[in-house]
Scaffold this active site. Sequence first.
Site, PDB file in Angstrom:
ATOM      1  N   CYS A 251     -80.043  -4.945   5.102  1.00 40.83           N
ATOM      2  CA  CYS A 251     -80.127  -5.494   3.745  1.00 40.83           C
ATOM      3  C   CYS A 251     -80.401  -4.377   2.737  1.00 40.83           C
ATOM      4  O   CYS A 251     -81.363  -3.627   2.902  1.00 40.83           O
ATOM      5  CB  CYS A 251     -81.237  -6.546   3.682  1.00 40.83           C
ATOM      6  SG  CYS A 251     -81.484  -7.156   1.996  1.00 40.83           S
TER       7      CYS A 251
ATOM      8  N   ASP B 150     -48.133 -22.485 -23.118  1.00 38.72           N
ATOM      9  CA  ASP B 150     -48.096 -22.524 -21.658  1.00 38.72           C
ATOM     10  C   ASP B 150     -48.605 -23.872 -21.163  1.00 38.72           C
ATOM     11  O   ASP B 150     -49.758 -24.024 -20.788  1.00 38.72           O
ATOM     12  CB  ASP B 150     -48.955 -21.374 -21.116  1.00 38.72           C
ATOM     13  CG  ASP B 150     -48.613 -21.056 -19.677  1.00 38.72           C
ATOM     14  OD1 ASP B 150     -47.603 -21.582 -19.179  1.00 38.72           O
ATOM     15  OD2 ASP B 150     -49.349 -20.267 -19.055  1.00 38.72           O
TER      16      ASP B 150
ATOM     17  N   CYS C 173     -84.151  -5.252   1.239  1.00 34.34           N
ATOM     18  CA  CYS C 173     -85.403  -5.234   2.011  1.00 34.34           C
ATOM     19  C   CYS C 173     -85.267  -4.472   3.322  1.00 34.34           C
ATOM     20  O   CYS C 173     -86.244  -4.321   4.048  1.00 34.34           O
ATOM     21  CB  CYS C 173     -85.887  -6.664   2.252  1.00 34.34           C
ATOM     22  SG  CYS C 173     -84.829  -7.584   3.377  1.00 34.34           S
TER      23      CYS C 173
ATOM     24  N   LYS D 139     -42.393 -12.275 -23.099  1.00 29.92           N
ATOM     25  CA  LYS D 139     -43.584 -12.576 -22.297  1.00 29.92           C
ATOM     26  C   LYS D 139     -44.642 -11.511 -22.547  1.00 29.92           C
ATOM     27  O   LYS D 139     -44.331 -10.317 -22.547  1.00 29.92           O
ATOM     28  CB  LYS D 139     -43.218 -12.577 -20.805  1.00 29.92           C
ATOM     29  CG  LYS D 139     -42.345 -13.748 -20.401  1.00 29.92           C
ATOM     30  CD  LYS D 139     -43.154 -15.042 -20.411  1.00 29.92           C
ATOM     31  CE  LYS D 139     -42.525 -16.111 -19.560  1.00 29.92           C
ATOM     32  NZ  LYS D 139     -42.958 -16.223 -18.223  1.00 29.92           N
TER      33      LYS D 139
ATOM     34  N   CYS E 284     -78.854 -11.710   5.260  1.00 33.84           N
ATOM     35  CA  CYS E 284     -80.167 -11.100   5.471  1.00 33.84           C
ATOM     36  C   CYS E 284     -81.099 -12.220   5.917  1.00 33.84           C
ATOM     37  O   CYS E 284     -81.304 -13.178   5.177  1.00 33.84           O
ATOM     38  CB  CYS E 284     -80.679 -10.472   4.177  1.00 33.84           C
ATOM     39  SG  CYS E 284     -82.424 -10.067   4.278  1.00 33.84           S
TER      40      CYS E 284
ATOM     41  N   TYR F  60     -41.408 -28.041 -30.967  1.00 37.01           N
ATOM     42  CA  TYR F  60     -40.663 -26.852 -31.377  1.00 37.01           C
ATOM     43  C   TYR F  60     -39.145 -27.019 -31.413  1.00 37.01           C
ATOM     44  O   TYR F  60     -38.417 -26.048 -31.524  1.00 37.01           O
ATOM     45  CB  TYR F  60     -41.023 -25.658 -30.490  1.00 37.01           C
ATOM     46  CG  TYR F  60     -41.073 -25.962 -28.993  1.00 37.01           C
ATOM     47  CD1 TYR F  60     -39.929 -26.303 -28.285  1.00 37.01           C
ATOM     48  CD2 TYR F  60     -42.277 -25.899 -28.308  1.00 37.01           C
ATOM     49  CE1 TYR F  60     -39.980 -26.578 -26.934  1.00 37.01           C
ATOM     50  CE2 TYR F  60     -42.341 -26.159 -26.945  1.00 37.01           C
ATOM     51  CZ  TYR F  60     -41.179 -26.504 -26.258  1.00 37.01           C
ATOM     52  OH  TYR F  60     -41.235 -26.776 -24.931  1.00 37.01           O
TER      53      TYR F  60
ATOM     54  N   LYS G 281     -45.201 -19.196 -27.547  1.00 38.82           N
ATOM     55  CA  LYS G 281     -44.695 -19.865 -26.349  1.00 38.82           C
ATOM     56  C   LYS G 281     -45.904 -20.513 -25.674  1.00 38.82           C
ATOM     57  O   LYS G 281     -46.741 -19.834 -25.076  1.00 38.82           O
ATOM     58  CB  LYS G 281     -44.032 -18.862 -25.416  1.00 38.82           C
ATOM     59  CG  LYS G 281     -43.337 -19.515 -24.247  1.00 38.82           C
ATOM     60  CD  LYS G 281     -42.450 -18.517 -23.518  1.00 38.82           C
ATOM     61  CE  LYS G 281     -41.581 -19.158 -22.462  1.00 38.82           C
ATOM     62  NZ  LYS G 281     -42.290 -19.884 -21.442  1.00 38.82           N
TER      63      LYS G 281
ATOM     64  N   GLU H 296     -42.149 -17.940 -32.910  1.00 41.72           N
ATOM     65  CA  GLU H 296     -43.070 -19.020 -32.523  1.00 41.72           C
ATOM     66  C   GLU H 296     -43.924 -18.581 -31.348  1.00 41.72           C
ATOM     67  O   GLU H 296     -43.595 -17.611 -30.672  1.00 41.72           O
ATOM     68  CB  GLU H 296     -42.266 -20.260 -32.072  1.00 41.72           C
ATOM     69  CG  GLU H 296     -41.439 -20.860 -33.164  1.00 41.72           C
ATOM     70  CD  GLU H 296     -40.545 -22.003 -32.667  1.00 41.72           C
ATOM     71  OE1 GLU H 296     -40.653 -22.375 -31.480  1.00 41.72           O
ATOM     72  OE2 GLU H 296     -39.753 -22.491 -33.474  1.00 41.72           O
TER      73      GLU H 296
ATOM     74  N   CYS I  33     -87.454 -11.340   0.942  1.00 45.29           N
ATOM     75  CA  CYS I  33     -86.394 -10.515   0.359  1.00 45.29           C
ATOM     76  C   CYS I  33     -86.258 -10.895  -1.123  1.00 45.29           C
ATOM     77  O   CYS I  33     -85.932 -12.045  -1.451  1.00 45.29           O
ATOM     78  CB  CYS I  33     -85.107 -10.760   1.137  1.00 45.29           C
ATOM     79  SG  CYS I  33     -83.689  -9.876   0.509  1.00 45.29           S
TER      80      CYS I  33
HETATM   81  S1  IVH Z   1     -37.569 -23.607 -27.110  1.00 44.59           S
HETATM   82  C1  IVH Z   1     -33.360 -24.765 -25.984  1.00 44.59           C
HETATM   83  N1  IVH Z   1     -39.948 -22.975 -28.029  1.00 44.59           N
HETATM   84  O1  IVH Z   1     -40.799 -22.544 -22.508  1.00 44.59           O
HETATM   85  C2  IVH Z   1     -34.699 -24.246 -26.362  1.00 44.59           C
HETATM   86  N2  IVH Z   1     -39.751 -23.438 -25.708  1.00 44.59           N
HETATM   87  O2  IVH Z   1     -39.062 -20.949 -20.735  1.00 44.59           O
HETATM   88  C3  IVH Z   1     -35.723 -24.696 -25.451  1.00 44.59           C
HETATM   89  N3  IVH Z   1     -41.868 -23.342 -24.467  1.00 44.59           N
HETATM   90  O3  IVH Z   1     -38.940 -25.192 -21.179  1.00 44.59           O
HETATM   91  C4  IVH Z   1     -37.084 -24.222 -25.564  1.00 44.59           C
HETATM   92  N4  IVH Z   1     -43.138 -22.837 -26.192  1.00 44.59           N
HETATM   93  O4  IVH Z   1     -41.312 -25.669 -21.981  1.00 44.59           O
HETATM   94  C5  IVH Z   1     -39.227 -23.303 -26.944  1.00 44.59           C
HETATM   95  N5  IVH Z   1     -41.983 -22.456 -29.009  1.00 44.59           N
HETATM   96  C6  IVH Z   1     -41.287 -22.787 -27.923  1.00 44.59           C
HETATM   97  C7  IVH Z   1     -41.876 -22.937 -26.652  1.00 44.59           C
HETATM   98  C8  IVH Z   1     -41.066 -23.253 -25.553  1.00 44.59           C
HETATM   99  C9  IVH Z   1     -43.122 -23.094 -24.886  1.00 44.59           C
HETATM  100  C10 IVH Z   1     -41.500 -23.614 -23.055  1.00 44.59           C
HETATM  101  C11 IVH Z   1     -40.617 -24.821 -22.859  1.00 44.59           C
HETATM  102  C12 IVH Z   1     -39.392 -24.324 -22.172  1.00 44.59           C
HETATM  103  C13 IVH Z   1     -39.848 -23.025 -21.590  1.00 44.59           C
HETATM  104  C14 IVH Z   1     -38.684 -22.077 -21.445  1.00 44.59           C
END
Ligand code: IVH
Length: 671
Positions: free
Chosen positions: A409, A120, A412, A315, A427, A228, A118, A116, A433
Amino acid sequence: MSQETERIGQLRDELNRHNHAYYVNNAPTVSDREYDLLMKELEALEAAHPEMDDPLSPTRRVGSDLTKGFTQVTHRRPMLSLGNTYSVGEVDEWLTRCNDMLGNSGGIASVPIVGELKFDGTSISLTYRNGRLVRAVTRGDGEKGDDVTENVKTIRSIPLVLATGDWPEEFEIRGEIVLPWKAFDRLNEERAFNEEPLFANPRNAAAGTLKTLNPAVVAGRGLDAYFYYILANSMPADNHYDNMLRARSWGFKVSEAMMLLDSEEDVNSFIDRWDKERRTLPVATDGLVFKVNSLHSQLNLGYTSKSPRWAIAYKFPAERALTKLRFVSFEVGRTGVVTPVANLEPVLLSGTIVKRASLHNEDIVRSLDIHDNDMLYVEKGGEIIPKITGVDTDAREAGSGPVKFVTHCPDCGTELVRVAGEAAWMCPNKYGCRPQIIGRLEHFVGRHMMDIDGVGEENCVQLFDAGLVRTIADFYNLRPGQLERLSGMGPRTAQRIVDGVEASKNVPFERVLFALSIPYVGETVSRRVARQVKSLDRLREMSREQLVAIDDVGPRIADSIIEYFSSEHNCEIIDRLRQAGVRMEIEEAPQTGTSDILAGKTIVISGVFALHSREEYKAMIELNGGKNAGSISKKTSFVLAGENMGPSKLEKARSLGVPLVNEDEFLSMLG
Ligand code: IVH
């Protein structure tokens, strides 16, 4: 059930379906107009049938009530975080570990994994009972979070009432609330416009918005949510992937990126793919998440004290690069300020090649201790503007000295002066200028200023170099014939510019004032001064004392205004602009009628408004018999509250029981 109450039910279902099509599937099923008509019909019927009240009706998405702070709620099961990895190797090790713990001897391919994105943003837990949203709680400290249900209800991609489906009678669904890039940029543009502090990234903006006490503000910000994870006593399926597909079928936004991965190769190519493609997504992501698919295996793997063993985050590599400083150039801006710029060996960062980065001013160069030919660390702040964050001193060449600042400058040759009390060098040759003159021309035609259609930065240089425009007043003498002689300019472009110049004569005075490039007179100050002083002629005659009496004008701005008008060159330009027909005074705003509706009421204005300025609201209060006061007390009848009202004022209003009235409510009070 009467026909009307039946219709209410139908309309709610229909609007919920349209919402889902628009906000979750990105595939609208009706025109905006039809949608608005259905909404209006529902609003009217609901008003006539208070007994049918439902806080989860689609009409309630606008969030018109102020919440009174947040209540803390304990999570039924703690909201954990995820273990982090930073390389493909570490993800592979995690896979091996899972296999070993589950006793799989058949090699790494044996544990099916779900990949999946992640997201932000900020995490959220929603509880549904009998298909209806009952509560939305933030992660908080993982054990307890804030009840933000009223705010979450304004997020249109979150279903409030689920259509018929196989959802458990009660379940919790967790996900991430995000602010898409577009909405983030729009929000920051607006904040820059109002000279409010900017949000550093969409995560902070999403979290900040969700904790705003006014759901109407939340509704306007454009939050979105991806889900998720589901928790229920009886889960629909025995694996994560199918459960998420079910959630999608109940109306939740589950990312299309979610994918079943059957082997280590699959996992690795998922990483490769999203490392690149994530840049094309409408929302910010900071990595990927891998989860063991089978719920049975998840149970066997269990949890550490902080995170599940059955899931891991990967990450994305830090968006930082190391590159060599070729030289520092010094660039002169519109106001004469000289900015040092690092010119770098080109380096790839977040998908773009970086060759230059601003060093802002001498103090910053000194505090980073940058020497000639140094290796510099470059990062992308907010993913867009590259920033120098440090020096690799180990790689410093023997004998290289600190970067030298120019004394004259670069354009100029005039000797630079240091602005008293500031880190900037300037300047002083304002009218001779080249970059300063061109900078003022570019500023003048810009979108927030005179907004001259057809003239951009390049044309300004071209017009200047051709000798056609040497001051801002020269724009008003341009003729199509002259323009057509310039290279690359056809008759249509030439006419467009002349028309654009003509149209700029309707730009209101407050923007004309901003367009003049008076040092320190920015957008907000221009607006303030224009509304209070009303004409350029009056402004020209004001003394220092009179100037500092204007809200937002301090001694520095006052001196700058006086200096501006003391120049004959500037006075000449202004006279020519006036003759050309540019507005030199304020057009009075249409006055709302006078009445005594607010007689006996003391009203405090606080926050930022979308529909009228504070001055206009002040005038409205007075015209309608009310009194405007500066601070909240027991005598305050109500606070006219805009966006971003300060927390101390909010607290004070709450403790004294003074009601808050928003713009719309106030305007409808006045009819
Ligand atoms: S699963 C027990 N899936 O990342 C499982 N978390 O560093 C809990 N997050 O607090 C999380 N995308 O806010 C999961 N596809 C994803 C996610 C996700 C973002 C965030 C979430 C969590 C944090 C953990």
